[in-house]
Design an enzyme around this catalytic site. Sequence first.
Site, PDB file in Angstrom:
ATOM      1  N   THR A  70       0.829  -1.208   0.000  1.00  0.00           N
ATOM      2  CA  THR A  70       0.000   0.000   0.000  1.00  0.00           C
ATOM      3  C   THR A  70       0.860   1.253   0.000  1.00  0.00           C
ATOM      4  OG1 THR A  70      -1.975  -1.005   0.980  1.00  0.00           O
ATOM      5  CG2 THR A  70      -1.625   1.347   1.387  1.00  0.00           C
ATOM      6  N   ASN A 152      -5.815  -8.756  -7.929  1.00  0.00           N
ATOM      7  CA  ASN A 152      -5.795  -9.439  -6.643  1.00  0.00           C
ATOM      8  C   ASN A 152      -7.069 -10.216  -6.342  1.00  0.00           C
ATOM      9  OD1 ASN A 152      -7.072  -6.848  -6.377  1.00  0.00           O
ATOM     10  ND2 ASN A 152      -7.016  -7.083  -4.167  1.00  0.00           N
ATOM     11  N   GLN A 180       0.702  -9.028  -6.338  1.00  0.00           N
ATOM     12  CA  GLN A 180       0.169 -10.382  -6.460  1.00  0.00           C
ATOM     13  C   GLN A 180       0.982 -11.242  -7.424  1.00  0.00           C
ATOM     14  OE1 GLN A 180      -2.082 -11.732  -4.602  1.00  0.00           O
ATOM     15  NE2 GLN A 180      -2.820  -9.895  -3.572  1.00  0.00           N
ATOM     16  N   THR A 238      13.967   5.680   9.811  1.00  0.00           N
ATOM     17  CA  THR A 238      14.960   4.632  10.014  1.00  0.00           C
ATOM     18  C   THR A 238      14.505   3.339   9.337  1.00  0.00           C
ATOM     19  OG1 THR A 238      15.608   5.596  12.130  1.00  0.00           O
ATOM     20  CG2 THR A 238      16.210   3.294  11.742  1.00  0.00           C
ATOM     21  N   CYS A 326      -8.261  -6.270   1.919  1.00  0.00           N
ATOM     22  CA  CYS A 326      -8.310  -4.849   2.267  1.00  0.00           C
ATOM     23  C   CYS A 326      -9.728  -4.293   2.237  1.00  0.00           C
ATOM     24  CB  CYS A 326      -7.431  -4.046   1.306  1.00  0.00           C
ATOM     25  SG  CYS A 326      -5.692  -4.501   1.404  1.00  0.00           S
TER      26      CYS A 326
END
Length: 381
Positions: A70, A152, A180, A238, A326
């Site tokens: 995402t 997907n 995918q 980081t 999702c």
Amino acid sequence: MLYLDSAATTPVRPEVLEAMMPFLTSRFGNPSSHHTVGEDAAGALDDARARVARILGMRAGDVIFTSGGTEANNLAVKGIALGRAQLNGSRHVVTTPIEHESILESARYLERLHGFDVTLVGVDERGRVDPDAARAALRDDTALFSIGYANNEVGTVQDVPAIAAAARERGVPVHLDAVQAAGWLPLSAAELGVDAISLAGHKLGAPKGTGVLAVRGRVPLEPLLHGGGQERGRRSGTEDVAGAVGLATALELAEAGRAAASARVTALRERFVAQVLAAVPAAALTGDPVHRLPGTASFTFAGTSGEAVLLELERRGVVSSSGSACAAGSDEPSHVLVAMGIAPEVAQTAVRFTFPASLDQPLDAVAAAVEASVAAVRSGG
């Protein structure tokens, strides 16, 4: 319990966990630190970056580690479009109506807050984009064409080289969502003709929260995260060294076994599809029957509720899904199936089975469970 929802996520592979463990324990340094502990972490990060780049056919410096697919898609669509807008004023994005929400919502964001025009190139009843339709959608001010390599929900695979060639004729960069497709299809950016590729580690046996966006150096990219200037200033924060090492390891393992897994799982999938279509009245396969991911079989079962069928399947020891994880819990029919011309009430009967690359046994018992589950729903239990 048989887990057949690999498009949603996969377990972490033991080899991946083993490769990551030192960077979660003794080799814990911050790769931005200028001392031996930090330099050790930086070296591991550089090595992971180079390993990913080799598989994608890109330079190590093109690889940006992200928190998942995402974020990678958001950075690609927003970052490239905004970068191109600053470079030459381009404010037009082309994509398709069957993309993952991370692409569609990013395009809508550009439209809503940055004055972009967005064109959605339609798909046929199998979910494929006509390269000529893609070519016709491009304009002189097109900043980006973003498309999924494989869908997907239904597994349809696009003719990416032809679509990319059409974009290249107009000088438009192409972003490929390969989340995918990784582990099933070739990923060479040069062979595909694309300029940016998104990946997610947890589809490949790496942990959730790991991802990649690889962008060719010539493509302008506006960062979405600002701060310490990590990832060559394109994604501050980081870096997750252990996650990067895990993703690189998982990608290498998937690529090494890709050809054999694709052939084996395709044959098992075809047998399963034939059994379901023969046994279940009014069952229909969704997506392209030929140009499709080896590990995806998706159906509609008219006269049922997809969610009810899933519950019956789980009672029989089979875990699958009704589509994208999702979008789980939404009462709306799948935007993918509706865009393919399937009536909303039929789209709500969809069930998707997605198989691991390790699958090596016929799915006869699963086909029997599907038959029994659909019959139970249709009879009212």
